[in-house]
Design a protein around this motif. Structure first.
Motif, PDB file in Angstrom:
ATOM      1  N   LEU A   1      -4.023   4.961 -11.442  1.00  0.00           N
ATOM      2  CA  LEU A   1      -4.191   5.512 -10.096  1.00  0.00           C
ATOM      3  C   LEU A   1      -4.757   6.912 -10.245  1.00  0.00           C
ATOM      4  O   LEU A   1      -4.249   7.716 -11.023  1.00  0.00           O
ATOM      5  CB  LEU A   1      -2.835   5.601  -9.387  1.00  0.00           C
ATOM      6  CG  LEU A   1      -2.132   4.281  -9.112  1.00  0.00           C
ATOM      7  CD1 LEU A   1      -0.727   4.544  -8.583  1.00  0.00           C
ATOM      8  CD2 LEU A   1      -2.941   3.462  -8.109  1.00  0.00           C
TER       9      LEU A   1
ATOM     10  N   VAL B   1      -4.808  10.090  -0.916  1.00  0.00           N
ATOM     11  CA  VAL B   1      -3.759  10.283   0.106  1.00  0.00           C
ATOM     12  C   VAL B   1      -3.314  11.742   0.073  1.00  0.00           C
ATOM     13  O   VAL B   1      -2.816  12.204  -0.944  1.00  0.00           O
ATOM     14  CB  VAL B   1      -2.536   9.377  -0.182  1.00  0.00           C
ATOM     15  CG1 VAL B   1      -1.535   9.505   0.956  1.00  0.00           C
ATOM     16  CG2 VAL B   1      -2.967   7.944  -0.366  1.00  0.00           C
TER      17      VAL B   1
ATOM     18  N   LEU C   1       2.023   1.861  -3.432  1.00  0.00           N
ATOM     19  CA  LEU C   1       0.945   2.466  -4.212  1.00  0.00           C
ATOM     20  C   LEU C   1       0.848   3.972  -3.927  1.00  0.00           C
ATOM     21  O   LEU C   1       0.750   4.795  -4.841  1.00  0.00           O
ATOM     22  CB  LEU C   1      -0.365   1.770  -3.829  1.00  0.00           C
ATOM     23  CG  LEU C   1      -1.378   1.501  -4.938  1.00  0.00           C
ATOM     24  CD1 LEU C   1      -0.712   0.899  -6.162  1.00  0.00           C
ATOM     25  CD2 LEU C   1      -2.469   0.571  -4.418  1.00  0.00           C
ATOM     26  N   ASP C   2       0.919   4.294  -2.633  1.00  0.00           N
ATOM     27  CA  ASP C   2       0.936   5.706  -2.222  1.00  0.00           C
ATOM     28  C   ASP C   2       2.070   6.448  -2.905  1.00  0.00           C
ATOM     29  O   ASP C   2       1.889   7.543  -3.428  1.00  0.00           O
ATOM     30  CB  ASP C   2       1.208   5.807  -0.713  1.00  0.00           C
ATOM     31  CG  ASP C   2      -0.076   5.749   0.067  1.00  0.00           C
ATOM     32  OD1 ASP C   2      -1.105   5.413  -0.553  1.00  0.00           O
ATOM     33  OD2 ASP C   2      -0.030   6.037   1.272  1.00  0.00           O
ATOM     34  N   GLY C   3       3.214   5.811  -2.868  1.00  0.00           N
ATOM     35  CA  GLY C   3       4.399   6.431  -3.450  1.00  0.00           C
ATOM     36  C   GLY C   3       4.226   6.641  -4.938  1.00  0.00           C
ATOM     37  O   GLY C   3       4.624   7.676  -5.480  1.00  0.00           O
ATOM     38  N   LEU C   4       3.610   5.676  -5.589  1.00  0.00           N
ATOM     39  CA  LEU C   4       3.429   5.784  -7.038  1.00  0.00           C
ATOM     40  C   LEU C   4       2.432   6.891  -7.382  1.00  0.00           C
ATOM     41  O   LEU C   4       2.520   7.516  -8.433  1.00  0.00           O
ATOM     42  CB  LEU C   4       2.956   4.449  -7.607  1.00  0.00           C
ATOM     43  CG  LEU C   4       3.997   3.319  -7.544  1.00  0.00           C
ATOM     44  CD1 LEU C   4       3.397   2.015  -8.037  1.00  0.00           C
ATOM     45  CD2 LEU C   4       5.238   3.664  -8.339  1.00  0.00           C
ATOM     46  N   ARG C   5       1.472   7.118  -6.491  1.00  0.00           N
ATOM     47  CA  ARG C   5       0.519   8.204  -6.705  1.00  0.00           C
ATOM     48  C   ARG C   5       1.203   9.556  -6.537  1.00  0.00           C
ATOM     49  O   ARG C   5       0.819  10.542  -7.139  1.00  0.00           O
ATOM     50  CB  ARG C   5      -0.582   8.129  -5.643  1.00  0.00           C
ATOM     51  CG  ARG C   5      -1.751   7.310  -6.061  1.00  0.00           C
ATOM     52  CD  ARG C   5      -2.913   7.558  -5.125  1.00  0.00           C
ATOM     53  NE  ARG C   5      -3.855   6.472  -5.296  1.00  0.00           N
ATOM     54  CZ  ARG C   5      -3.944   5.422  -4.474  1.00  0.00           C
ATOM     55  NH1 ARG C   5      -3.189   5.366  -3.396  1.00  0.00           N
ATOM     56  NH2 ARG C   5      -4.799   4.472  -4.725  1.00  0.00           N
ATOM     57  N   SER C   6       2.219   9.564  -5.687  1.00  0.00           N
ATOM     58  CA  SER C   6       2.799  10.837  -5.259  1.00  0.00           C
ATOM     59  C   SER C   6       3.649  11.469  -6.357  1.00  0.00           C
ATOM     60  O   SER C   6       3.952  10.859  -7.375  1.00  0.00           O
ATOM     61  CB  SER C   6       3.652  10.598  -4.007  1.00  0.00           C
ATOM     62  OG  SER C   6       4.959  11.010  -4.215  1.00  0.00           O
TER      63      SER C   6
ATOM     64  N   ARG D   1       4.051  14.496   2.959  1.00  0.00           N
ATOM     65  CA  ARG D   1       2.992  13.482   2.984  1.00  0.00           C
ATOM     66  C   ARG D   1       2.702  13.201   4.441  1.00  0.00           C
ATOM     67  O   ARG D   1       3.308  12.307   5.045  1.00  0.00           O
ATOM     68  CB  ARG D   1       3.464  12.236   2.249  1.00  0.00           C
ATOM     69  CG  ARG D   1       3.702  12.539   0.772  1.00  0.00           C
ATOM     70  CD  ARG D   1       4.522  11.473   0.107  1.00  0.00           C
ATOM     71  NE  ARG D   1       3.783  10.235  -0.013  1.00  0.00           N
ATOM     72  CZ  ARG D   1       4.363   9.070  -0.315  1.00  0.00           C
ATOM     73  NH1 ARG D   1       5.652   9.009  -0.498  1.00  0.00           N
ATOM     74  NH2 ARG D   1       3.644   7.988  -0.421  1.00  0.00           N
TER      75      ARG D   1
ATOM     76  N   GLU E   1      -1.293  15.009   0.122  1.00  0.00           N
ATOM     77  CA  GLU E   1       0.117  15.277  -0.152  1.00  0.00           C
ATOM     78  C   GLU E   1       0.243  16.730  -0.595  1.00  0.00           C
ATOM     79  O   GLU E   1      -0.644  17.253  -1.263  1.00  0.00           O
ATOM     80  CB  GLU E   1       0.622  14.361  -1.268  1.00  0.00           C
ATOM     81  CG  GLU E   1       2.008  14.713  -1.772  1.00  0.00           C
ATOM     82  CD  GLU E   1       2.449  13.843  -2.943  1.00  0.00           C
ATOM     83  OE1 GLU E   1       2.675  12.637  -2.723  1.00  0.00           O
ATOM     84  OE2 GLU E   1       2.556  14.358  -4.068  1.00  0.00           O
TER      85      GLU E   1
ATOM     86  N   GLU F   1       0.836  -1.201   0.000  1.00  0.00           N
ATOM     87  CA  GLU F   1       0.000   0.000   0.000  1.00  0.00           C
ATOM     88  C   GLU F   1       0.866   1.245   0.000  1.00  0.00           C
ATOM     89  O   GLU F   1       0.545   2.242  -0.641  1.00  0.00           O
ATOM     90  CB  GLU F   1      -0.946  -0.012   1.213  1.00  0.00           C
ATOM     91  CG  GLU F   1      -2.135  -0.929   0.973  1.00  0.00           C
ATOM     92  CD  GLU F   1      -2.966  -1.171   2.227  1.00  0.00           C
ATOM     93  OE1 GLU F   1      -2.537  -0.748   3.322  1.00  0.00           O
ATOM     94  OE2 GLU F   1      -4.033  -1.794   2.097  1.00  0.00           O
ATOM     95  N   GLY F   2       1.981   1.130   0.716  1.00  0.00           N
ATOM     96  CA  GLY F   2       2.927   2.241   0.724  1.00  0.00           C
ATOM     97  C   GLY F   2       3.497   2.489  -0.665  1.00  0.00           C
ATOM     98  O   GLY F   2       3.645   3.636  -1.101  1.00  0.00           O
TER      99      GLY F   2
ATOM    100  N   MET G   1       0.718   2.882 -15.237  1.00  0.00           N
ATOM    101  CA  MET G   1       2.063   2.313 -15.183  1.00  0.00           C
ATOM    102  C   MET G   1       2.023   0.878 -15.640  1.00  0.00           C
ATOM    103  O   MET G   1       1.026   0.183 -15.457  1.00  0.00           O
ATOM    104  CB  MET G   1       2.587   2.353 -13.740  1.00  0.00           C
ATOM    105  CG  MET G   1       2.992   3.751 -13.313  1.00  0.00           C
ATOM    106  SD  MET G   1       3.461   3.792 -11.612  1.00  0.00           S
ATOM    107  CE  MET G   1       2.865   5.422 -11.194  1.00  0.00           C
TER     108      MET G   1
ATOM    109  N   ARG H   1       2.385   9.745   6.175  1.00  0.00           N
ATOM    110  CA  ARG H   1       3.571   8.888   6.296  1.00  0.00           C
ATOM    111  C   ARG H   1       4.682   9.611   7.064  1.00  0.00           C
ATOM    112  O   ARG H   1       5.801   9.102   7.159  1.00  0.00           O
ATOM    113  CB  ARG H   1       4.102   8.514   4.919  1.00  0.00           C
ATOM    114  CG  ARG H   1       3.078   7.820   4.101  1.00  0.00           C
ATOM    115  CD  ARG H   1       3.675   6.661   3.330  1.00  0.00           C
ATOM    116  NE  ARG H   1       2.623   5.706   3.058  1.00  0.00           N
ATOM    117  CZ  ARG H   1       2.690   4.427   3.412  1.00  0.00           C
ATOM    118  NH1 ARG H   1       3.737   3.971   4.042  1.00  0.00           N
ATOM    119  NH2 ARG H   1       1.704   3.617   3.126  1.00  0.00           N
TER     120      ARG H   1
ATOM    121  N   LYS I   1      -2.695   8.219 -13.341  1.00  0.00           N
ATOM    122  CA  LYS I   1      -1.371   7.696 -13.699  1.00  0.00           C
ATOM    123  C   LYS I   1      -1.521   6.263 -14.159  1.00  0.00           C
ATOM    124  O   LYS I   1      -2.140   5.450 -13.487  1.00  0.00           O
ATOM    125  CB  LYS I   1      -0.454   7.727 -12.470  1.00  0.00           C
ATOM    126  CG  LYS I   1       0.011   9.090 -12.088  1.00  0.00           C
ATOM    127  CD  LYS I   1       1.023   8.971 -10.962  1.00  0.00           C
ATOM    128  CE  LYS I   1       1.526  10.348 -10.560  1.00  0.00           C
ATOM    129  NZ  LYS I   1       2.436  10.272  -9.423  1.00  0.00           N
TER     130      LYS I   1
END
Lengths: 769, 193
Positions: free
Chosen positions: B59, B81, A134-139, B96, B83, A131-132, B52, B99, B50
């Motif tokens: 996403l 999320v 995925l979050d990162g990829l969204r960011s 973020r 950000e 999930e992290g 990929m 996190r 996005k």
């Protein structure tokens, strides 16, 4: 004329011999020679760190005076040049730390190096990790995340790098460390030890050359700091101060002697005695020890200031019509006693147990003997038989001074009051801060503090250390010790070598704990349920874990391929003789006693409280010096008693004690903290004070004109001695360098007090009562 | 809405321009840039998708874009999320909160990121010189509806991002589409009051 030529020839010969000797003799600069042999393992470790520890090899540089972009360009150019220079083990300027080859190596070993345990590979942990991802990829950081996410979804590699980077608290700008100002910051570690002054000077020169080669725009400045720079800076400051004061005092003393003796020849006479003393001291110390310590030389030459008085006393003490040789013979018993007592005061230092002090004592004692012999036999041979004409003192002055014994009661009462006041104030305060002893200018120390703060270099207060037969054992022991201390809550965090490079055992345990390929694949598939990853997206991860399980651990011999890791590890783990030493640096210590208790439970672990240990070493040094000085004092008293009888001895001792008392009281009033430099100066003061007292009370009182003339001549000699001492050592009080200032102030206050007391305690004379 | 009105008015104005005046400004790219440069502050809602190769569906995230001339661009993602991605001067801050991430990087230290940031920021600022410093710029359309096709000049950047397409209407940036070997992303904006 022939005599003048002989005098100047002798002086040139002595000076030439001295210069040659100083060139041939090995002169050392190891400060540890001036500290007593450590009694504890902690003290031994600290001494070793002072001598050549990593902390002493650090060089900090700041570049300022230009726009940030220019500073960054200079910083990059300098870092590239210095890194290619073999003199530096490490150069850092905040630019991208890890090169591609090293990153690949670290990436391959990420599961062995990362502290994340087997918990990271459970199904729930994997689910959270995915999930992290995925979050990162969204960011917005997606491109960065994608680079490693599919081979390392648990973030072992990034965690590793983040752990390292988290320790540097410096902001970067234009790709390099940049503090407010702007000021670009560079950090380097020389391969040579910090106390190897020549090598440090070369390292400093390499920095300046790299700066110049980076074509700095006009106005850009390079600031340098670090122990190596300190050594060079200190030497330069002391030299500059000494040169200025030397020139000034040469002029003043020359003018004074010219007035007093109507001839410049007296200056050469004094110089002959001093040169003879310095030459003898250097030769004897070099013959006994095989080398001469720089500080022993400096302190020793200071103490030879006593010897400058000897020729003055001979020449000025000549009665009218008396041949100089006759006068020298007549004065000799007193001169001999003065020199003998001074030497007796120094001799016990030979037994003090640390080489620096022994060298100092030997140097000063042999120098004084040579100087007094020169004054007795050489000086009369080099001057015309009638000596030098002495201008009489102003009448009013000598009458006032000779009348002082009448006020003896009041003066003694005053001394008593001073003693009580000093005792009530708690006595003189000792300086226990090493920094205050440093001849490094305060501005340079302030710059060092600022650069250190900006770079985020910790000011390490407490170090824990242990040794082991090999690197692996040292790493294991450090890991165990750190775990034990953290478990006991003794420190908030502990930096130790195992954090950078875990022991092979720990690495193997971590790799063994990795799940088997099919287990991991099953967990990963379960964790992926409902997430938009295509099947096989994490194939690189599964392959990497399977590969890691079969990998040999990374050990110190592999680190040549990993310069950043090696540089991080070097201060914490190093070979030492046949063994390996590990260092642990705790931070966030709230309770020192708790830390000591916890450390005591770990076998072989030393707790070194740097400040406390340094203070203890200094105290032990000063204490030892004081004890041996006291022993010297007893010998002096015995000699005085033998030479002058009980009453005469007490008279001289009274002058000495009174002068020291007044000096330390004055220092206390001026807010000075007593350092080893004050104590050395006090020795000089004691020596000259004793001469004053001995000469002022040389002839027993008799009621004739002869007695009074004799007393006036003695006064004339002693006042000349005092004024020359004031004009040389007293001027040092005006310097800012602590060593020179302390010496100058102590001597200036002391000789005046000793002189006045010597006048006051001199035997009463009929004509003056 | 007032903003959209302004755009409409400006479009009408452009239509109504007499020919000689239009001939004095023959470069529509310069006109678009001048129009963008005149906007000192703007707000827009965005939706970003996005795609990929490792994912079987795009996403999607949503949030607001805040622009303040000359160099402050904030992309505030609200869902799923939260950000904040803020570019101001030479500094990029990525936050973020869920996190506990807060990272600041310096654009000067990141030659591979600056072209991607400037693609959007220099466009919003109407700064053609900066845009051209980092990208080959191809313009199509006219001042009312335009399309910029950017190809990074740096081979290193081009290895990761092959092109960026920006579309706008008058002084409003409507779409940013990035095509890289990491996949494709589309950010669509609608003006906010």
């Amino acid at each position: 004329m022939r005599r003048l030529a002989a005098l100047l020839g002798t002086l040139a010969l002595l000076a030439g011999a001295l210069a040659l000797t100083l060139r041939l003799v090995e002169i050392r600069g190891d400060i540890a020679d001036f500290l007593p042999a450590p009694q504890s393992a902690e003290g031994a470790f600290l001494l070793q760190e002072l001598r050549g520890g990593t902390a002493t090899t650090l060089l900090l540089a700041g570049i300022e005076g230009a726009p940030a972009a220019d500073l960054a360009r200079i910083s990059q150019a300098m870092a590239a040049r210095l890194a290619a220079d073999g003199r530096f083990a490490m150069v850092a300027n905040g630019a991208l730390l890890v090169g591609e080859a090293e990153a690949a190596l670290l990436f391959a070993h990420r599961y062995a190096l990362s502290a994340a345990g087997p918990d990271a590979f459970t199904e729930p942990a994997l689910r959270a990790a995915l999930e992290g991802v995925l979050d990162g990829l969204r960011s917005s950081a997606a491109p960065l995340v994608r680079r490693t996410a599919f081979a390392d979804p648990t973030g072992a590699f990034l965690g590793l790098l983040r752990g390292w980077a988290g320790e540097a608290r410096v902001a970067t700008s234009h790709g390099v460390w940049m503090a407010e100002g702007p000021r670009a910051l560079l950090l380097a570690q020389s391969r040579a030890a910090g106390l190897d002054t020549d090598a440090q000077a070369e390292a400093v020169a390499a920095f300046h050359a790299a700066f110049a080669a980076a074509a700095p725009p006009p106005g850009a400045r390079l600031l340098l700091s670090g122990p190596g720079v300190f050594a060079a800076e200190a030497a330069a400051t002391v030299q500059a101060d000494v040169r200025l004061v030397s020139i000034l005092s040469l002029l003043l003393v020359g003018a004074f002697l010219l007035w007093r003796y109507r001839s410049p020849v007296m200056l050469a006479v004094v110089a002959v005695a001093l040169a003879a003393g310095a030459l003898a001291g250097t030769l004897v110390v070099a013959a006994v020890f095989g080398h001469v310590h720089g500080a022993a030389l400096g302190f020793g030459i200071t103490t030879l200031g006593i010897a400058a008085d000897y020729p003055l006393l001979v020449v000025t003490g000549r009665a009218p019509g008396e041949a100089l040789r006759t006068a020298a013979r007549r004065i000799w018993p007193t001169l001999r006693l003065a020199a003998a007592t001074s030497v007796a005061g120094l001799v016990p230092m030979l037994a003090a147990g640390f080489p620096g002090l022994a060298q100092f004592g030997l140097f000063a004692a042999s120098g004084l003997i040579a100087a007094v012999l020169a004054a007795r036999w050489l000086v009369p041979a080099l001057l015309p038989p009638e000596g030098l004409p002495v201008r009489p003192l102003p009448d009013a002055l000598s009458r006032a001074l000779l009348r002082l014994p009448a006020r003896r009661g009041a003066v003694l009462g005053g001394l008593g009051a001073v003693a009580v006041a000093l005792a009530l104030a708690g006595g003189p305060r000792l300086e226990r801060d090493l920094a205050a002893l440093s001849p490094v200018p305060a501005a340079v120390q302030a710059l060092d503090g600022e650069l250190r703060r900006q770079v985020g270099a910790p000011d390490v207060r407490v170090v824990l250390t242990l040794t082991a037969p090999d690197a692996e054992a040292a790493l294991q022991a450090a890991e165990r010790a750190a775990a034990a201390l953290l478990a006991a809550g003794a420190a908030g965090a502990i930096d130790h070598p195992g954090r950078i490079l875990p022991s092979a055992a720990t690495q193997r345990a971590r790799l063994d704990a990795l799940p088997a390929a099919e287990v991991l694949a099953a967990r990963l598939e379960a964790a992926q349920a409902g997430l938009p990853f295509r099947p096989g997206a994490f194939a690189p991860f599964l392959a990497a874990v399977a590969e890691a399980r079969a990998q040999p651990p990374l050990t110190p011999p592999h680190l040549a391929a990993s310069p950043v890791l090696a540089a991080r590890l070097a201060p914490l783990l190093r070979p030492e003789g046949a063994r390996w030493r590990a260092l642990l640096l705790p931070s966030g210590i709230e309770d020192m006693a708790a830390l000591r208790r916890a450390a005591a439970a770990v076998p072989g672990l030393l707790v070194v409280d740097i400040k406390a240990e340094t203070e203890a070493l200094l105290d032990a040094g000063v204490g030892t010096a004081l004890r041996w000085s006291a022993a010297g004092g007893v010998m002096v008293l015995l000699l005085l008693g033998a030479g002058r009888g009980l009453a005469g001895g007490l008279r001289v001792a009274g002058v000495l004690a009174g002068a020291l008392l007044v000096t330390f009281a004055a220092l206390a009033v001026l807010g000075e903290r007593i350092t080893v430099f004050h104590l050395t100066a006090a020795l000089l003061l004691a020596g000259v004070g004793m001469d004053y007292a001995l000469f002022m009370s040389r002839s027993e009182p008799n009621s004739g004109r002869d007695g009074n003339e004799e007393a006036a001549r003695a006064l004339g000699s002693v006042i000349t001695c005092m004024i020359t001492t004031l004009l040389t050592f007293g001027l040092l009080a005006l310097c800012a360098t602590p060593v020179l200032h302390a010496t100058g102030l102590t001597v200036a206050v002391g000789v005046v007090a000793a002189f006045l007391l010597a006048c006051t305690l001199a035997p009463r004379r009929d004509a003056t009562t | 809405m007032a903003r959209r009105g302004a755009v409409a008015r400006r479009a009408l104005l452009a239509l109504a321009l007499p020919l000689p005046l239009a001939a004095q400004a023959p470069d529509p790219l310069a006109a678009v840039m001048a129009g963008l440069a005149a906007v000192r502050e703007s707000r827009a809602a965005f939706v970003e998708e996005k795609e990929m190769p490792e994912l079987d569906r795009p996403l999607v995230s949503r949030g607001v874009l805040l622009w303040r001339a000359p160099d402050r661009l904030e992309k505030r993602t609200l869902e799923p999320v939260p950000e904040t991605f803020l570019v101001e001067g030479d500094r990029v801050t990525l936050e973020r909160p869920q996190r506990g991430v807060r990272e600041t990087i310096d654009l000067d230290a990141s030659p591979e990121i600056r072209p991607l940031v400037e693609a959007i920021r220099a466009t919003l600022a109407g700064d053609l010189a900066t845009l051209r410093a980092h990208h080959e710029v191809a313009f199509t359309g006219d001042a009312r509806a335009w399309r910029l096709r950017l190809v990074p000049r740096s081979p290193r950047v081009r290895a990761a991002v092959q092109r960026i397409v920006l579309e706008g209407e008058g002084a409003f940036l409507r779409l940013v589409e990035t095509q890289g070997n990491e996949g494709r992303s589309r950010m669509m904006a609608t003006p906010l009051p």
